[in-house]
Design a protein around this motif. Sequence first.
Motif, short mmCIF file in Angstrom:
data_model
loop_
_atom_site.label_atom_id
_atom_site.label_comp_id
_atom_site.label_asym_id
_atom_site.label_seq_id
_atom_site.Cartn_x
_atom_site.Cartn_y
_atom_site.Cartn_z
N MET A 1 0.86 -1.20 0.00
CA MET A 1 0.00 0.00 0.00
C MET A 1 0.89 1.25 0.00
N ALA A 2 0.68 2.11 -0.99
CA ALA A 2 1.56 3.27 -1.08
C ALA A 2 0.74 4.55 -1.04
N GLY A 3 1.42 5.66 -1.00
CA GLY A 3 0.77 6.96 -1.12
C GLY A 3 -0.21 7.22 0.00
N ALA A 4 -1.27 7.96 -0.35
CA ALA A 4 -2.20 8.43 0.68
C ALA A 4 -3.16 7.34 1.15
N GLU A 5 -3.26 6.20 0.41
CA GLU A 5 -4.28 5.18 0.76
C GLU A 5 -4.11 4.69 2.20
N VAL B 1 -4.96 28.32 9.63
CA VAL B 1 -3.99 27.90 8.60
C VAL B 1 -4.75 27.47 7.34
N GLN B 2 -4.26 27.89 6.18
CA GLN B 2 -4.86 27.46 4.90
C GLN B 2 -4.38 26.03 4.62
N VAL B 3 -5.32 25.08 4.67
CA VAL B 3 -4.98 23.67 4.43
C VAL B 3 -5.68 23.21 3.16
N GLU B 4 -4.90 22.80 2.15
CA GLU B 4 -5.46 22.36 0.87
C GLU B 4 -5.37 20.85 0.75
N VAL B 5 -6.41 20.23 0.16
CA VAL B 5 -6.35 18.80 -0.13
C VAL B 5 -5.62 18.65 -1.47
N ALA B 6 -4.36 18.26 -1.41
CA ALA B 6 -3.55 18.17 -2.63
C ALA B 6 -2.30 17.34 -2.35
N PRO B 7 -1.81 16.61 -3.37
CA PRO B 7 -0.54 15.89 -3.21
C PRO B 7 0.64 16.80 -3.51
N ARG C 1 4.00 9.40 -4.87
CA ARG C 1 3.98 8.52 -6.05
C ARG C 1 5.17 8.84 -6.95
N ASP C 2 5.55 10.13 -7.00
CA ASP C 2 6.65 10.57 -7.85
C ASP C 2 7.44 11.62 -7.06
N ARG D 1 11.69 3.85 -0.77
CA ARG D 1 12.82 4.54 -1.40
C ARG D 1 13.18 5.78 -0.59
N TRP D 2 14.34 6.31 -0.77
CA TRP D 2 14.81 7.58 -0.22
C TRP D 2 15.11 7.52 1.28
N CYS D 3 15.07 6.33 1.89
CA CYS D 3 15.18 6.25 3.34
C CYS D 3 16.51 5.70 3.83
N GLY D 4 17.40 5.32 2.90
CA GLY D 4 18.74 4.89 3.31
C GLY D 4 19.58 6.13 3.62
N GLU D 5 20.67 5.93 4.37
CA GLU D 5 21.51 7.07 4.74
C GLU D 5 22.02 7.78 3.48
N GLY D 6 21.78 9.08 3.39
CA GLY D 6 22.30 9.87 2.26
C GLY D 6 21.39 9.92 1.04
N GLU D 7 20.38 9.05 0.97
CA GLU D 7 19.56 9.01 -0.26
C GLU D 7 18.79 10.31 -0.49
N LEU D 8 18.26 10.89 0.59
CA LEU D 8 17.51 12.15 0.43
C LEU D 8 18.42 13.25 -0.10
N ALA D 9 19.67 13.25 0.35
CA ALA D 9 20.61 14.29 -0.09
C ALA D 9 20.82 14.19 -1.60
N GLU D 10 20.86 12.96 -2.12
CA GLU D 10 21.00 12.78 -3.58
C GLU D 10 19.80 13.37 -4.31
N LEU D 11 18.60 13.12 -3.76
CA LEU D 11 17.38 13.66 -4.37
C LEU D 11 17.42 15.20 -4.36
N TRP D 12 17.89 15.75 -3.25
CA TRP D 12 17.94 17.23 -3.13
C TRP D 12 18.93 17.81 -4.14
N ARG D 13 20.10 17.14 -4.28
CA ARG D 13 21.10 17.65 -5.24
C ARG D 13 20.58 17.52 -6.66
#
Length: 263
Positions: A1-5, A84-90, A114-115, A172-184
Amino acid sequence: MAGAEAFRTSADAYDRHIGRYAPQLAAALIEFAGIEPGMRALDVGCGPGALTTALAERLGAANVCAAEPSEPFAEACRARLPEVQVEVAPAESLPFADDAFDAALSQLVVNFMRDAEAGMGEMVRVTRPGGVVASCVWDYAGEMTLLRAFWDSAREIDPERAAAADEGVVMRWCGEGELAELWRSAGLRRVRFGPLVVRASYAGFEDLWAPLLAGVAPSGAFCKALDEDRRAALRDAFQRRLEVGDAPFELTARAWAVAGTVP
Ligand SMILES: C[S@@+](CC[C@H](N)C(=O)[O-])C[C@H]1O[C@@H](n2cnc3c(N)ncnc32)[C@H](O)[C@@H]1O
């Protein structure tokens, strides 16, 4: 099960499961990102609103907006923070103008997108040049004690299904350093990466176990889908692994945080 579900459930069950760690984690992420009074900030994937609340306390509710694809969670956030302005959006399609914020943050969300590249692109688009984009994700494979012990116990009682759902493997993106790669790769500058360690208190094992039965998050969904015998076996294995009983206890949890500057 992924995403908002996995999060179309009650905010109360979330608060008693993963949300128990969220206020402390929000304070740590805000410090890590360098969020200061005078800024205008967006919380992406706000859930019931732990990070939104901490941002509103620091910046004033009028300077904070939030986006969340799960309607029950967006509604819970709105009820808690009516100003606070709260929008329903991904994240992948944020309903905000270019350069609208000094900071865009997300807490425990990037791995559910999802992406993630598109979500990051949107966070960068709505943040002004020189502003900050920051996030954190659980260290599922390592030192997020609650979830690591949960999936290791699940693997004992239903190895095949648990192996396919173990967040330490599938996220994905949860190993050490992986988020930094995404940011770069999103073009962010001065990218900083590091651990945030938080704690949560429990009145006893039943206090930890009960919210899982509501089916919230991938761990709760896995638990809820088991037949009664396997669920009872999981409960025993989990309690044994955590070495806790009816007395109060605390668990620590490590998240990986990243922050970068918009060029
Ligand atoms: C673990 S919860 C974190 C909630 C909140 N940020 C917190 O720290 O308590 C993950 C959140 O990500 C949201 N989510 C899932 N897919 C998303 C997407 N594509 N864009 C934004 N948020 C998403 C879920 O609905 C859920 O609220």
